[in-house]
Design an enzyme around this catalytic site. Structure first.
Site: not given
Ligand code: GNR
Ligand code: NI
Length: 182
Positions: A46, A51, A92-93, A134-135, A138
């Site tokens: 995601g 980001q 998270c990236l 999670h997104e 952000h």
């Molecule tokens: O790549 C991603 N893996 C992930 C694993 C578990 C829960 C959420 C994520 S999202 C993350 C990519 C990212 O940072 N999205 O904002």
């Molecule tokens: Ni993330």
């Protein structure tokens, strides 16, 4: 296509609250396309516009094995969160190399605009539900590390600052896995 640069925690720009998209036009679709490209290149499941320093309410997701199920959310709203929660190991990236358990509602219902600007509603569970939450965090300036203890968060912050100083954190390929070190 150009890969967009992903901001890293604790960059203050990750704390900005994204603004709603006014209309889904070619400019917005171009941002979505670049975000998908960046997400696939960075091996993420995601990516939120925040980001990549674009403060609009745009999210791209692909939780499929074969990486052939694009999900694009524009101005998403959560209509329903289940009482039941599920704990998942999150990464998270923007916090590269660190993984921690986070508990979130296991089922959600979402209302959103899609790539064509059509309003859709759907339910999600499992990894997709976790990823959407999670997104959306952000877009509201929140990171998964805000869900863990301040002790762990501060340790991760210090390590990322150190890696940046050492120049280790410039390319994703070179990012070591710090899971065991936290
Ligand atoms: O790549 C991603 N893996 C992930 C694993 C578990 C829960 C959420 C994520 S999202 C993350 C990519 C990212 O940072 N999205 O904002
Ligand atoms: Ni993330």
């Amino acid at each position: 296509m150009k890969k967009l640069k992903v901001l890293h925690f604790p960059d203050p720009r990750l704390r900005k609250k994204a603004k709603p998209v006014e209309g889904v036009n070619e400019e917005i679709r171009s941002i979505v396309d670049q975000m998908f490209h960046t997400m696939y290149e960075e091996k993420g499941i995601g990516l939120a516009a925040t980001q990549v320093n674009i403060h609009k309410r745009i999210i791209v997701i692909d939780v499929s094995e074969k990486k052939d199920e694009k999900v694009c959310l524009i101005n998403p709203e959560i209509l329903f969160l289940s009482d039941e929660a599920e704990t998942m190991e999150e990464g998270c990236l923007s916090v590269p190399g660190f993984y921690e358990s986070v508990s979130r509602p296991s089922k959600i219902k979402v209302s959103t605009l899609d790539y064509n600007g059509n309003k859709i509603e759907f339910e999600a569970s499992g990894l997709l539900a976790t990823c959407i939450q999670h997104e959306i965090d952000h877009l509201n300036g929140k990171l998964f590390v805000d869900h863990i203890s301040s002790l762990k968060r501060n340790r991760i912050e210090k390590k990322i600052i150190k890696l940046k100083k050492e120049g280790v954190l410039t390319s994703r390929k070179n990012t070591p896995d710090y899971k065991s070190a936290v």
